[in-house]
Design an enzyme around this catalytic site. Sequence first.
Site, PDB file in Angstrom:
ATOM      1  N   ASP A   1       1.549   7.130   1.482  1.00 23.22           N
ATOM      2  CA  ASP A   1       2.415   6.412   1.904  1.00 23.22           C
ATOM      3  C   ASP A   1       3.711   7.432   1.930  1.00 23.22           C
ATOM      4  OD1 ASP A   1       4.383   4.471   2.390  1.00 23.22           O
ATOM      5  OD2 ASP A   1       4.435   3.434   0.278  1.00 23.22           O
TER       6      ASP A   1
ATOM      7  N   GLY B   1       6.238  -2.121  -0.721  1.00 23.41           N
ATOM      8  CA  GLY B   1       5.261  -0.950   0.230  1.00 23.41           C
ATOM      9  C   GLY B   1       4.605  -0.320  -0.836  1.00 23.41           C
ATOM     10  N   ASP B   2       4.676   0.089  -2.121  1.00 21.83           N
ATOM     11  CA  ASP B   2       3.810   0.656  -3.109  1.00 21.83           C
ATOM     12  C   ASP B   2       2.491  -0.316  -3.179  1.00 21.83           C
ATOM     13  OD1 ASP B   2       5.596   2.606  -3.499  1.00 21.83           O
ATOM     14  OD2 ASP B   2       6.696   1.211  -4.922  1.00 21.83           O
TER      15      ASP B   2
END
Length: 346
Positions: free
Chosen positions: A161, A270-271
């Site tokens: 990411d 997002g994680d």
Amino acid sequence: MRSVLLPSPSRPDLRPRTPLLPIFFRSWKRSFSRRSAMAPPPILSLALPSETGRVLSIQSHTVQGYVGNKSAVFPLQLLGYDVDPINSVQFSNHTGYPTFRGQVLNGQQLWDLIEGLGANELLYYTHLLTGYIGSVSFLDTVLQVVERLRSINPGLTYVCDPVMGDEGKLYVPKELVAVYREKVVPVASMLTPNQFEVELLTGLRVTCERDGLEACNILHAAGPTKVVITSLHIEDNLLLIGSHQKVKGQPPEQFKIVIPNIPAYFTGTGDLMTALLLGWSNKYPDNLDKASELAVSSLQAVLQRTVADYEKAGFDPQSSSLEIRLIQSQDDIRSPQIKYKAKKYT
């Protein structure tokens, strides 16, 4: 007060005078020598690995709240993975609070941990997952970690990411952009950038779906076989675009998922999304579209529960950033109901 019987002239002290400590030490030493001669117990995550895999996750950590490893480790464990976290930072809380305290791991400290694992033959991993990284030196060390892990398991899947910013705002040193583009992208197996990050990585301005697909093609040509743009704002729509190049040099399979736009700001999403994509794409290695459906459906269930719980507590969800309700949503993570379907591009 406890009474103590003391010796007297009429009552001789017949208790043994042999010192107890030397006796204990000799007994302990013999026992320790026997244990030392025995083979050490196996590392069960290596001897009896889970069917899904063993993940090394290098991300941030907060004591309170769910971002970085706190958002990624628990969901992956729920999906059956053994996960070993390394915390790139350890903060009291995320940086959106008025203040925070904590420590930042540097590249040498990261490598010390890797060396410690290596010295005990603990470096066999099926997956490497990385998230927020705040310095060029640390990211350079992560690249050394990738090389070291692949020297042990050439089939290592590296899910990256590339956390650099969002909505036009860069929140890492600008020097990291070139390192991601030139060094990290070529060694990654899967990338999960947002719209702003995919623009930074490709140099392409993404304003429509066609641009998103072309950006995925540019990244495939540079290295990763799987690319998921996790959030793409096109007009009034919020999309996920996924792309899987199953054969190098051949056109990838590409799809989109329309995502509800919840009017609130969350931390750690997002994680969590990248962890879910790792988890489900490994279970469905040839069906990135289905893995994305499962990941999106899980994430949306978490967000909807988060909003509902804040409202239940009498708080306006639109007034501040929200901490996601991860623990309360574990059933939706383990066994999500697919409510958001992928539509393939032809």
